[in-house]
Structure formats: C-alpha cells, structure tokens
Design a protein around this motif. Structure first.
Motif, short mmCIF file in Angstrom:
data_model
loop_
_atom_site.label_atom_id
_atom_site.label_comp_id
_atom_site.label_asym_id
_atom_site.label_seq_id
_atom_site.Cartn_x
_atom_site.Cartn_y
_atom_site.Cartn_z
N PHE A 195 39.58 38.62 8.75
CA PHE A 195 39.10 39.89 8.20
C PHE A 195 37.76 39.73 7.50
CE2 PHE A 195 43.72 40.50 8.44
CZ PHE A 195 43.72 41.60 9.28
N ALA A 196 37.59 38.58 6.80
CA ALA A 196 36.35 38.39 6.05
C ALA A 196 35.25 37.77 6.91
CB ALA A 196 36.62 37.50 4.84
N ASP A 197 35.56 37.52 8.18
CA ASP A 197 34.58 36.96 9.11
C ASP A 197 34.00 35.65 8.58
OD1 ASP A 197 33.11 36.74 11.35
OD2 ASP A 197 31.77 38.44 10.97
N ARG A 198 34.89 34.76 8.18
CA ARG A 198 34.42 33.47 7.68
C ARG A 198 34.48 32.46 8.82
NH1 ARG A 198 35.54 33.30 1.94
NH2 ARG A 198 35.10 31.07 1.96
N PRO A 199 33.48 31.57 8.91
CA PRO A 199 33.46 30.61 10.02
C PRO A 199 34.65 29.66 9.98
CG PRO A 199 31.53 30.37 8.59
CD PRO A 199 32.36 31.44 7.99
N LEU A 200 35.04 29.21 11.16
CA LEU A 200 36.22 28.34 11.28
C LEU A 200 36.16 27.17 10.30
CD1 LEU A 200 37.00 27.81 15.07
CD2 LEU A 200 38.14 29.28 13.43
N LYS A 201 34.99 26.56 10.21
CA LYS A 201 34.92 25.32 9.43
C LYS A 201 35.22 25.54 7.95
CE LYS A 201 29.85 25.34 8.88
NZ LYS A 201 29.37 26.43 9.70
N GLU A 202 35.06 26.78 7.50
CA GLU A 202 35.34 27.06 6.08
C GLU A 202 36.81 27.32 5.81
OE1 GLU A 202 32.98 30.21 4.45
OE2 GLU A 202 31.11 29.28 5.11
N ILE A 203 37.56 27.63 6.86
CA ILE A 203 38.93 28.13 6.66
C ILE A 203 39.79 27.24 5.76
CG2 ILE A 203 41.12 28.64 7.87
CD1 ILE A 203 39.51 30.02 10.02
N PRO A 204 39.83 25.92 5.99
CA PRO A 204 40.76 25.12 5.16
C PRO A 204 40.36 25.07 3.69
CG PRO A 204 39.98 23.90 7.09
CD PRO A 204 39.13 25.11 6.99
#
Ligand SMILES: Nc1ncnc2c1ncn2[C@@H]1O[C@H](COP(=O)(O)OP(=O)(O)O)[C@@H](O)[C@H]1O
Ligand SMILES: O=P(O)(O)OC[C@H]1O[C@@](CO)(OP(=O)(O)O)[C@@H](O)[C@@H]1O
Length: 750
Positions: free
Chosen positions: A713-722
């Motif tokens: 929903f927040a359109d955050r890049p994959l690498k930031e997810i964890p």
C-alpha cells in the motif's frame, strides 16, 4: 467450515413461516436479509436501490439508498445483516437514474415492512411509474432468514470460497461473535474521540492519494541533475529536497536530483537537452504513422541486449542490478517464473495505456506499477505528460491539443517517442515491464509506438473507457486540482473550461483500440462492476495483470492493519511459536475491539481477518458483530529451525545463519522455513482479495506479514520490507480512495 454446529434457520421469505422459532436465536441470532430484483427489459440507465427506516438503508434519505449489485444481465441483488434486536424495518425499492439530474423513481404502493424478523405482506413485484403511461415492473424476491452466527459465517464462507481459509484446532475458520463477550473494564474503554490516539505516520507513509501519480513516474534520462530548474515537475509538486517526493519517486533512476534551491539552470536548458535526446531517425519517423500490422510478440524480441542469460536478466525488485544473490538460495518464485519458463517475449512487456484524458490512465498505471514491483517484477511507469511538461513547460492551452494543430501533434509525438526510447533503453538494461502512460488515442500514434517497440518488447494496449458522466465530471475536477498542468492557474473555473476544451479536442480524433493485444477496462469504476474485455492476451504476466485489473476498483474504504497484542513469546523475546497473549496483549485486544466498534460503526459491513495462530485469533476475540476469517496466508514468517529461539540464541548457536540473515534479510530463508520473499509470494491472494473487497477489512496479523502488506500500500521497495517498522499495539489505517491510498496511524497503548 469446521464442525457443523449451526442450527437451521427458519426462512421467513415472503412472510411465510409461522415464526414459532422467532426467539430461538435471540441474543445470538442475526437476520440475514437478501433482496433480489429481476427485469428483462434492460434499462441500463436506472439503477435499483433500496432505502428505508434504518440508517443502514439510508434513513429514508434517497441519496443514501443502498445500491443492489448486478448479478446477471437481468438480476440485481443485495444482502445485508440486521442486528438481532432490530426494530421494525420499513423499506422501499427505488430506481436511481445514472444521470443525477433526474429524480429517483420510488416504487408504487405501501412500504414493505420487516418486523420481528418476518416480512409482512406478499408483494412479489415492484412497480415504478416512469410517466403517466409507462410502468416498469420488477419481480422481487425478499428473504429474511433468522440464522445462527454459524450459519452466517458459513454463508460468508461460501461467498469467500475462493479464499481457502484453513481450519485449525477445531476453531471455526470463519466465525462471528454477535454479542459482547467481555466486561468493559474501564482500562479497556477507549475515549470516544479516536483522534486522540492518532500518531504521526512515518515520512515514507502511504500518500499516493496526496500526490498526483504522474509526478512519481520516471524522469527523462540524460537530464543531468544540474539541468533541473525550479520550473520542473518536482518544484511544482512542492518538493525541494534532494529526492523527488513520494514513496516511489524515482528511487532507482540514474539521475540524482540535487537540492533544487542550489540549481540555477533554466528550463530552456532542460528543453535543449531534451530536444537532443531523440535520435535523428526517431525524430523523422516519430509522426509518420507508418502502419506496422505485426500484432505482438515479435520473435525479434530476443535480440534485446539483456535477453542473454537467465541470470543476467533476473532482478528481484528494481534495487538489485546483479545476478541471483547467494543468500540461502532464496528466489521469489513468481518473480522469475515467466522469465524462466514463460515465452521469451514476456521478458520485456510494454503496457501502453490508451484513453481520453480523465479516464484514470495515470491512476491505473501507477497502481499496476506498484503491484508488479511489489511482486518482484522490475517495473517502471513512463508518463508522457511528464516528458511534455519538462520539455515544453506546463502552460499548454487546449489549442495545443487540437487534432489539426500540426505543430502540436509533432511536439506531442516527439515527447512520446522520447519516453518510448527511454523505456526501451531501460528494458535493454534488464527492465521487465514498462507502463507507457499517455492518451495514445489515435491509431497513428499507436502505430508509431509499435514500430519503436518492434524487436524490443511485446506491447499490450490497456484502454480505459468510461461512459458514466458523473464519474467523468468528478475526474475532470480532480485533474484540474491535481495536474501540474494547472498548478499555475489560480482560477479553478478557467482551468476547468480549458481542460474541457482539451477533452473535446481529443474526442474529435479518438479511435478506440481494435488492433493487436489489448485489455479494455469499461466502466469499471461506476460501482456496477463494469467490464474487462481482453483480446489476444496470453502468458503468465499478462494473465496476472488482467486478474489484478478485474479485481481492483475505486470504492473508498478503510483497511486496518494491526499486529496481534503482545504475546508470551514477545515478552520472552522468542520468535515464531504459537503462544497466547500476555496481560498487556489481552488489554490491547479489548481496546482494539472498542476501537473497531467505534471506527467501523458507520460502515455497512466489514470483516476481520486473522492468521491461524493463537495470538492473532485471540486479539480478535472481543470484536463483535463482524465475520472473522482465518487465513493461513496471514501466519507469521516461518522461522523453521529457528522457531522458538531468541535472536541471541540464533547468534550464538547458528552464527552462519545469523550472519546470512543480517546480510540479506529479504532473501534469507530460515532452514526449513521461509524468507520475506516467500512471504510476499504467499500474500499475493490476500492483496488481490483486499483490492476486491468493497467493505472495510481489519487485518490482525504479524510483524513480517504486515511489513509485506504495508509495503504494497505504501509502495515501498522490496529491499526495505524487512526493515519497515510495524510496532505492536498500533493500528495502521490505509484509506483506499478515488485519488489513491492514504495512511493514518493510531496508537492505543502507551
Ligand atoms: N478505470 C477508471 N475509469 C474512470 N476513472 C478512473 C479509473 N481509474 C481511476 N479513475 C479516476 O480517474 C481520476 C483521474 O485519473 P487520471 O489517471 O489522472 O486520468 P488520465 O490519466 O486518464 O487523464 C483518478 O483520480 C481516479 O479517481
Ligand atoms: O523478520 P524479523 O525482524 O525477525 O521479524 C519477524 C519476527 O517478528 C515476530 C516477533 O519477534 O513476530 P510476531 O509479530 O508474530 O510476534 C516473530 O515471531 C517473527 O519471527
């Protein structure tokens, strides 16, 4: 559904039934009202609604009447649940004209009365007087079934049958508690003012609803940072920092944007640079409109420089430009599936938007980009309007867009070709899906694009069509407010008039797509479902895109995300496990129930989704009156061999594992467990279902899972997810709306 503990309901449809079982479910039963209307003489301009005495059905205010949903060409239906202690419900059907200027037509005759769970009278037809001579008759079927909570849950389950929720330890996988099952302790009671609990959202929160999505699209290549002037899109959208605004703003683009305050170069320099970026051939050919009837999927696609080896091609998310990482063999299966197994032309896919202005192209392009990126497909959004504004400035009047303005057409084709060239260059470096966003409203323009794409990528046209005048009007107003084209026009009405003239100019020359591969979204936001038409679509990714588009809509609704209350394992700092709640966690569960009741009271329907783990299910325990659905997909990341350990224990006992995870938390897969990428893949059906739901949803899940859901929903890049912060005892409210997604946070406990 689990053990069949439900009691059969006594149908009171059409007033039948003796009502002897009336009290059977008092205190626990619900009244499940189902309305159907049928009429074979199609009148698409009149939309069946119901309104009546309860606030649920608009309190006799016809503007708040509940719409029936179209079930088939001739049938409309609506179901809702009335609380067990409901009073008499009086209601009537009405037909609402699509054109809001015309009055509603209310059915003839007395009110329909539903009292004590029984329907009075036997009127199986609803008559609507259209004028002195004409009466329109609908066959109606009304069922009011008194049912147990289990039956209700069961019907919910049937409705949700494609979700496959699981059953655990004898607990019903779909359930509904209908009465308050906890004593309201003063400490659990929330103040009525929810605003008191609002806490600031992080700077990277979901704010697409506040930013015009075109501003977040790709910026033309070859514009050095020095070339940005205060006339650029970024300054228009209020950004003055060293990064473009918004969550997706060109994070991986080659051009680093400097502090605008320090940039003194003029827009003329930008224009100049842009003017030299089109290749001479391209410039000559850009508006010739040579017809290339080659369909799609040219075999020459494999000539792309990046189409060499699989390892060269695979890029998980747009952050990793290298080959497959070594981290514990973790691979986002779906992200590579089509590259490995699918047809070769799927390696580079261009989704080319087509449509008149204000038809939701940019909105759709941004949303699709967000979805595909989240799934791990390297995707970029190229907005030709942004190229135009950078090259030609923001103050083009409607005249510029006339179909007979040769100079205007040339200039527009030139910026379109520039954007296409950028997109193809990016694909040749390994980019997978380019979303090419412009009106592309003539066959000539589309031919030009097909020619440029030939041998480079497969093109699928995505046409957005809307025939609902009210929606078009709303969109026009939104555009005049949001588009940088009118940022310098202080007079809204003048901007509005200009945009309408621009629209007229486009309409005169508009040619719907009939060529190649295409997807047409027709009236998909009008509330009646609309239609998706597809032609010549095949392959893994195109199929996925169609499925996504079929399920998305614009109905505003909140999605509440929260972790479970603090668990016993959280207290002991142990990961995974299946422990119950701590006392603090219990208190949160009660506060959450209070919050949900208050926050969702005005909403007509909502559902509570939990994982299948104790701590999640228990956190939902006190929430009453809404169906609860358990999803195994919402279970916490599986820590495999490390389940139940503390991070310190892992560091001491399994130092290599600990280190691998530290190095690449996104791809690291626990031994016999999961990685974050695995979690993302299993959450895809949850995202689709969240998109499909029209009613609010409360998701009570876990840290890793919520990081992944929130990132979508927040359109955050994959690498930031964890690394996204999802604190305990905090509710993240995602408001889905007509301009995108917005976020609000509530912290219920100190
Ligand atoms: N499929 C659609 N049909 C009609 N309107 C839509 C659709 N999708 C989104 N919208 C609405 O259209 C508004 C304007 O959309 P936008 O994407 O700026 O239009 P365009 O790019 O076609 O000029 C959006 O804010 C949204 O509310
Ligand atoms: O990926 P990291 O940062 O380890 O976070 C996930 C961890 O969060 C925890 C808590 O430490 O989740 P949960 O919300 O279910 O309590 C663990 O169970 C889970 O392994």
């Amino acid at each position: 559904m689990g053990a069949g503990t439900s009691k059969n309901s006594d149908s009171t449809s059409h007033g039948d039934g003796d009502g002897e079982e009336r009290d059977e479910y008092e205190g626990g039963g619900q009244l499940y009202v189902s309305l159907k209307m049928e009429n074979y003489t199609l009148n698409a301009d009149l939309l069946p609604h119901v309104f009546g005495s309860a606030s649920l059905v608009g309190s006799w205010d016809s503007s708040r009447a509940l719409p029936l949903e179209r079930e088939s060409t001739s049938m409309w239906q609506l179901s809702f649940v009335v609380p067990p202690n409901h009073e008499t419900l009086d209601f009537k059907f009405l037909l609402r004209p699509k054109d809001s200027n015309n009055p509603c037509i209310i059915e003839e005759g007395p009110n329909r009365i539903l009292s004590g769970g029984r329907l009075q009278g036997d009127a199986r037809a609803a008559l609507f007087r259209l004028n002195a001579d004409a009466v329109l008759e609908y066959r109606v079927c009304i069922n009011a079934d008194r049912i147990s909570p289990f039956d209700l849950a069961s019907s919910w389950r049937a409705y949700q049958e494609n979700i496959h929720p699981s059953t655990v330890r004898g607990i019903l996988d779909v359930s509904m508690n209908s009465e308050t099952c906890f004593e309201s302790s003063s400490s659990a009671n929330l103040e009525l003012d929810l605003e008191r609990y609002v806490v600031p959202s992080p700077a990277t929160s979901a704010t697409s609803g506040l930013v015009y999505p075109a501003n977040l699209a790709e910026t033309p290549r070859y514009i050095s940072a020095r070339k940005y002037s205060s006339e650029s899109d970024f300054s228009k959208s209020g950004d003055t920092g060293s990064q473009p605004i918004g969550p997706t703003a060109d994070k991986e683009m080659e051009v680093k944007i400097q502090d605008l305050a320090k940039v003194s170069t003029t827009s003329a320099a930008v224009e100049d640079k842009l003017a030299t970026t089109a290749s001479p051939t391209q410039k000559q050919e850009s508006h010739k409109g040579v017809f290339v009837d080659r369909g799609v999927g040219s075999p020459r696609l494999v000539k792309s420089t990046s189409a060499g080896t699989f390892a060269d091609d695979v890029k998980l998310g747009s952050g990793n430009k290298t080959a497959m990482p070594a981290a514990a063999g973790a691979v986002a299966a779906a992200a590579v599936a089509d590259q490995m197994l699918g047809p070769k032309e799927d390696r580079h896919l261009a989704i080319v938007l087509v449509g008149l202005p204000a038809r939701g192209k940019t909105f759709t392009a941004a949303k699709l980009t967000r979805y595909l990126r989240w799934l791990g497909h390297d995707t970029k959004h190229f907005n030709v309007g942004k190229y135009r504004r950078l090259k030609l400035g923001t103050n083009q009047s409607a005249e510029f867009f006339r179909g007979d303005n040769t100079e205007g057409i040339e200039a527009r084709n030139e910026v379109a070709a520039l954007a296409m060239e950028d997109m193809i260059s990016w694909m040749q470096e390994g980019g997978q899906v380019g979303i090419f966003d412009a009106t592309n409203s003539t066959r000539e323009r589309r031919n030009m694009l097909m020619k440029l794409a030939e041998g480079n990528c497969k093109i699928i046209f995505l046409e957005t069509l809307c025939y609902d005048e009210r929606i078009i009007e709303r969109n026009i107003r939104l555009k005049v407010q949001q588009s940088p084209d009118y940022a310098e026009q202080p007079d809204f009405e003048a901007g509005y008039r200009d945009f309408k003239r621009r629209l007229d100019n486009y309409e005169k020359v508009y040619e719907p797509v009939e060529e190649g591969s295409y997807i047409k979204m027709i009236d998909t936001v009008s509330g009646n479902g609309g239609q998706i038409q597809v032609n010549n679509i095949s392959g893994y990714l195109p199929g996925r895109i169609v499925f996504f588009l079929v399920n998305t809509h614009l109905t505003p609704r909140p999605i509440l995300l929260t972790r479970h209350g603090e668990s016993q394992d959280n207290v002991r700092a142990r990961i995974g496990g299946d422990s119950s709640l701590s006392d603090t966690g219990e208190l949160y569960a009660k506060k959450l129930a209070n919050f949900v009741e208050k926050r969702l009271k005005p909403e007509r329907a909502a559902s509570i989704w939990t994982s299948t783990l104790h701590r999640s299910i228990s956190t939902a325990n006190h929430i009453v009156g809404f169906p609860k659905v358990q999803w195994r997909a919402l279970d916490e990341i599986n820590a495999g061999a490390c389940d139940g350990m503390t991070y310190l224990e892992i560091k001491m006992d399994m130092p290599e594992e600990y280190e691998s995870r530290e190095k690449d938390k996104l791809r690291y897969r626990y031994p016999r467990g999961e990685s974050y990428l695995d979690v993302i893949q299993r959450l895809e059906p949850v995202i689709i279902e969240l998109e499909r739901q029209r009613a609010p949803v409360v998701v009570i899940s876990h840290q890793a899972v919520l990081r992944a859901l929130y990132a979508y929903f927040a359109d955050r890049p994959l690498k930031e997810i964890p690394h996204i912060e999802v604190p305990l005892h905090t509710i993240i409210e995602i408001q889905m709306g007509v301009t995108g997604v917005q976020e609000k946070r509530y912290k219920l406990m100190d």
